[in-house]
Design an enzyme around this catalytic site. Structure first.
Site, PDB file in Angstrom:
ATOM      1  N   LYS A  50     -33.754 -38.682 -12.389  1.00 19.21           N
ATOM      2  CA  LYS A  50     -34.706 -38.188 -12.196  1.00 19.21           C
ATOM      3  C   LYS A  50     -34.991 -36.902 -13.174  1.00 19.21           C
ATOM      4  CE  LYS A  50     -34.587 -39.566  -7.483  1.00 19.21           C
ATOM      5  NZ  LYS A  50     -33.819 -39.284  -6.092  1.00 19.21           N
TER       6      LYS A  50
ATOM      7  N   GLN B 122     -16.270 -36.983  -7.136  1.00 19.83           N
ATOM      8  CA  GLN B 122     -17.022 -37.628  -6.327  1.00 19.83           C
ATOM      9  C   GLN B 122     -17.926 -36.568  -5.758  1.00 19.83           C
ATOM     10  OE1 GLN B 122     -18.864 -39.727  -5.659  1.00 19.83           O
ATOM     11  NE2 GLN B 122     -17.586 -41.562  -4.755  1.00 19.83           N
TER      12      GLN B 122
ATOM     13  N   ARG C  79     -11.883 -47.829 -12.091  1.00 22.46           N
ATOM     14  CA  ARG C  79     -11.429 -49.164 -11.617  1.00 22.46           C
ATOM     15  C   ARG C  79     -12.635 -50.046 -11.337  1.00 22.46           C
ATOM     16  NH1 ARG C  79      -9.053 -49.881  -5.571  1.00 22.46           N
ATOM     17  NH2 ARG C  79     -11.395 -49.692  -5.403  1.00 22.46           N
ATOM     18  N   GLY C  80     -13.350 -49.346 -10.576  1.00 30.61           N
ATOM     19  CA  GLY C  80     -14.782 -49.981 -10.093  1.00 30.61           C
ATOM     20  C   GLY C  80     -14.627 -50.321  -8.535  1.00 30.61           C
TER      21      GLY C  80
ATOM     22  N   THR D 135     -23.410 -44.517 -16.423  1.00 30.02           N
ATOM     23  CA  THR D 135     -22.463 -45.329 -15.459  1.00 30.02           C
ATOM     24  C   THR D 135     -22.627 -46.814 -15.822  1.00 30.02           C
ATOM     25  OG1 THR D 135     -23.991 -45.830 -13.569  1.00 30.02           O
ATOM     26  CG2 THR D 135     -23.122 -44.050 -13.492  1.00 30.02           C
ATOM     27  N   TYR D 136     -21.659 -47.592 -15.367  1.00 26.20           N
ATOM     28  CA  TYR D 136     -21.288 -48.780 -15.727  1.00 26.20           C
ATOM     29  C   TYR D 136     -21.458 -49.735 -14.440  1.00 26.20           C
ATOM     30  CZ  TYR D 136     -18.867 -52.629 -18.094  1.00 26.20           C
ATOM     31  OH  TYR D 136     -18.612 -53.994 -18.689  1.00 26.20           O
TER      32      TYR D 136
ATOM     33  N   GLU E  64     -25.765 -37.002 -14.909  1.00 26.80           N
ATOM     34  CA  GLU E  64     -25.486 -38.574 -14.929  1.00 26.80           C
ATOM     35  C   GLU E  64     -26.715 -39.334 -14.875  1.00 26.80           C
ATOM     36  OE1 GLU E  64     -21.803 -39.649 -13.190  1.00 26.80           O
ATOM     37  OE2 GLU E  64     -22.702 -41.151 -11.807  1.00 26.80           O
TER      38      GLU E  64
HETATM   39  P1  FAD Z   1      -8.337 -45.558  -9.019  1.00 24.84           P
HETATM   40  O1  FAD Z   1      -7.929 -44.301  -9.699  1.00 24.84           O
HETATM   41  O2  FAD Z   1      -7.887 -46.738  -9.442  1.00 24.84           O
HETATM   42  O3  FAD Z   1      -8.158 -45.523  -7.426  1.00 24.84           O
HETATM   43  C1  FAD Z   1      -8.539 -46.327  -6.367  1.00 24.84           C
HETATM   44  C2  FAD Z   1      -7.797 -46.341  -5.259  1.00 24.84           C
HETATM   45  O4  FAD Z   1      -6.497 -46.713  -5.486  1.00 24.84           O
HETATM   46  C3  FAD Z   1      -7.400 -44.901  -4.640  1.00 24.84           C
HETATM   47  O5  FAD Z   1      -7.395 -45.028  -3.396  1.00 24.84           O
HETATM   48  C4  FAD Z   1      -6.104 -44.834  -5.551  1.00 24.84           C
HETATM   49  O6  FAD Z   1      -5.368 -43.567  -4.467  1.00 24.84           O
HETATM   50  C5  FAD Z   1      -5.331 -45.932  -5.170  1.00 24.84           C
HETATM   51  N1  FAD Z   1      -4.327 -46.247  -6.105  1.00 24.84           N
HETATM   52  C6  FAD Z   1      -4.506 -45.559  -7.628  1.00 24.84           C
HETATM   53  N2  FAD Z   1      -3.059 -46.171  -8.331  1.00 24.84           N
HETATM   54  C7  FAD Z   1      -2.474 -46.786  -7.350  1.00 24.84           C
HETATM   55  C8  FAD Z   1      -1.482 -47.610  -7.487  1.00 24.84           C
HETATM   56  N3  FAD Z   1      -0.507 -47.505  -8.455  1.00 24.84           N
HETATM   57  N4  FAD Z   1      -0.579 -48.180  -6.187  1.00 24.84           N
HETATM   58  C9  FAD Z   1      -1.375 -47.933  -5.042  1.00 24.84           C
HETATM   59  N5  FAD Z   1      -2.688 -47.315  -5.009  1.00 24.84           N
HETATM   60  C10 FAD Z   1      -3.416 -46.979  -6.134  1.00 24.84           C
HETATM   61  N6  FAD Z   1     -18.358 -47.314 -10.356  1.00 24.84           N
HETATM   62  C11 FAD Z   1     -18.764 -47.949 -11.039  1.00 24.84           C
HETATM   63  O7  FAD Z   1     -18.597 -49.320 -10.757  1.00 24.84           O
HETATM   64  N7  FAD Z   1     -19.481 -47.724 -12.302  1.00 24.84           N
HETATM   65  C12 FAD Z   1     -19.293 -46.398 -12.477  1.00 24.84           C
HETATM   66  O8  FAD Z   1     -19.883 -45.906 -13.443  1.00 24.84           O
HETATM   67  C13 FAD Z   1     -18.632 -45.496 -11.602  1.00 24.84           C
HETATM   68  N8  FAD Z   1     -18.714 -44.068 -11.783  1.00 24.84           N
HETATM   69  C14 FAD Z   1     -18.164 -43.141 -10.885  1.00 24.84           C
HETATM   70  C15 FAD Z   1     -17.919 -41.797 -11.501  1.00 24.84           C
HETATM   71  C16 FAD Z   1     -17.297 -40.806 -10.657  1.00 24.84           C
HETATM   72  C17 FAD Z   1     -17.162 -39.538 -11.003  1.00 24.84           C
HETATM   73  C18 FAD Z   1     -16.727 -41.470  -9.698  1.00 24.84           C
HETATM   74  C19 FAD Z   1     -15.976 -40.458  -8.557  1.00 24.84           C
HETATM   75  C20 FAD Z   1     -16.871 -42.809  -9.124  1.00 24.84           C
HETATM   76  C21 FAD Z   1     -17.560 -43.671  -9.999  1.00 24.84           C
HETATM   77  N9  FAD Z   1     -17.506 -45.161  -9.437  1.00 24.84           N
HETATM   78  C22 FAD Z   1     -18.080 -45.720 -10.330  1.00 24.84           C
HETATM   79  C23 FAD Z   1     -17.091 -45.434  -8.405  1.00 24.84           C
HETATM   80  C24 FAD Z   1     -15.478 -45.861  -8.515  1.00 24.84           C
HETATM   81  O9  FAD Z   1     -15.383 -47.132  -9.467  1.00 24.84           O
HETATM   82  C25 FAD Z   1     -14.851 -46.033  -7.240  1.00 24.84           C
HETATM   83  O10 FAD Z   1     -14.774 -45.123  -6.337  1.00 24.84           O
HETATM   84  C26 FAD Z   1     -13.761 -47.036  -7.020  1.00 24.84           C
HETATM   85  O11 FAD Z   1     -13.395 -47.596  -5.646  1.00 24.84           O
HETATM   86  C27 FAD Z   1     -12.436 -46.368  -7.443  1.00 24.84           C
HETATM   87  O12 FAD Z   1     -12.389 -46.065  -8.790  1.00 24.84           O
HETATM   88  P2  FAD Z   1     -11.245 -45.288  -9.563  1.00 24.84           P
HETATM   89  O13 FAD Z   1     -11.333 -45.149 -10.883  1.00 24.84           O
HETATM   90  O14 FAD Z   1     -11.107 -43.801  -8.669  1.00 24.84           O
HETATM   91  O15 FAD Z   1      -9.738 -45.959  -8.961  1.00 24.84           O
END
Ligand code: FAD
Length: 291
Positions: free
Chosen positions: A275, A179, A107-108, A48-49, A17
């Site tokens: 890196k 994660q 989601r972010g 990443t974004y 990544e």
């Molecule tokens: P979601 O899948 O939407 O989950 C977020 C939270 O909402 C969880 O607690 C979930 O249980 C809860 N939830 C989901 N659906 C519902 C529902 N219907 N009702 C109630 N609760 C619900 N961030 C960036 O800004 N840019 C990146 O490029 C980036 N890359 C990442 C790559 C990886 C592999 C990982 C693990 C994380 C990355 N992140 C990135 C961080 C990520 O955006 C954050 O962790 C963010 O807070 C959650 O994103 P998610 O897509 O997991 O969200």
């Protein structure tokens, strides 16, 4: 190439990544670092974004460059939480027309100060909304989603977290990336639970090589990861000696990967943090295993 096709064989694979620059002036140095990593021929690279302080502007440019110049499959990350439908539609079209087939639908993080906002008015509340949007676009994307072996920091209950994860996968995720974690048993336990919950898509464990002591605090803050005593001792002993800490951090990550491979995992994603030297040393440590 859809990255899910890379995981069909028996070979172990490693992917890396990278993140886009935080400022325009850093673009050339980040581009060079990502090219150095691409030259190592990982199975794929993700970009990443807007995470880790990186801007979202250059994600596609970096991803396209790696794909076109080095023929390394790329996975472009995209977040939705503070975006309008119009912006997201535009981004999806840009990804599609650039020839990138793999999108990480996220989601972010909730922007600072908006934690208590009325979310019912938002165009996108969860990553599942973006997965649905990608599907509805009609483009034939390979879609990834994030998952959290130690629970997402906003979740209080793992069962609930896994229930939402299953909904996200059912909406159209082709794979999941985890994660970071520093204790493989947490991953094995998580895999058992999600398989039991009926989630069957490939799960790619994410491993972060910690190569300096400052990174430790940031990594815990970002991920809430549990630090095993073995890892803490290593930071205590070598944290003040940058070269030794780097060597020990790479050895720890290498060990984690070998244990994952030994326990049935075939594909690991490395949070290589732009890196190339770290990426190269990990690949060298695993050269016979990967061949
Ligand atoms: P979601 O899948 O939407 O989950 C977020 C939270 O909402 C969880 O607690 C979930 O249980 C809860 N939830 C989901 N659906 C519902 C529902 N219907 N009702 C109630 N609760 C619900 N961030 C960036 O800004 N840019 C990146 O490029 C980036 N890359 C990442 C790559 C990886 C592999 C990982 C693990 C994380 C990355 N992140 C990135 C961080 C990520 O955006 C954050 O962790 C963010 O807070 C959650 O994103 P998610 O897509 O997991 O969200």
């Amino acid at each position: 190439m859809k990255i899910t096709s890379l995981w069909k064989g028996e070979k172990f694979t490693l992917s890396f990544e990278v993140f886009p620059p935080k400022t325009d002036s850093a673009f050339e140095s980040v581009k060079t670092a990502t090219e150095e990593i691409a030259k190592l021929k990982p199975s794929f690279m993700s970009v990443t974004y807007g995470a880790g302080g990186g801007t979202s502007r250059y994600t596609l440019e970096i991803a396209k460059n790696i794909l076109k110049k080095y023929n390394v499959p790329t996975l472009a990350h995209l977040t939705c939480v503070s975006s309008t439908k119009e912006t997201v539609h535009k981004k999806i079209e840009e990804i599609r027309s650039s020839g990138i087939e793999n999108v990480m639908a996220l989601r972010g993080d909730i922007p600072a100060g908006m934690e208590d906002a009325d979310r019912s008015k938002w165009d996108y509340r969860y990553a599942i909304d973006l997965v649905r949007e990608l599907k509805a676009s009609g483009a034939d994307f390979c879609i990834g989603g994030a998952c959290y072996p130690e629970i997402h920091p906003e979740s209080t209950d793992q069962k609930e977290d896994i229930r939402h994860l299953k909904e996200k996968v059912d909406a159209g995720c082709d794979f999941l990336t985890t994660q970071m974690f520093f204790d493989n048993n947490l991953l094995y336990n998580f895999l058992y639970k999600i398989r039991e919950a009926g989630i069957t898509v490939p799960v790619i464990p994410g491993v972060m090589p910690i190569t300096n002591a400052n990174q430790v605090e940031r990594a815990i803050k970002l991920s809430g990861s549990f630090m095993p005593q073995r890892f803490k001792s290593l930071v205590d002993r070598f944290g003040k000696n940058p070269a030794a800490m780097k060597q020990a951090g790479i050895a720890y990550a290498t060990d984690q990967i070998i244990d994952l491979f030994a326990n049935g995992i075939k594909n690991v994603h490395i949070y290589s943090m732009n890196k190339p030297d770290v990426a190269e040393r990990i690949l060298r440590n695993l050269s016979d295993i990967l061949n």
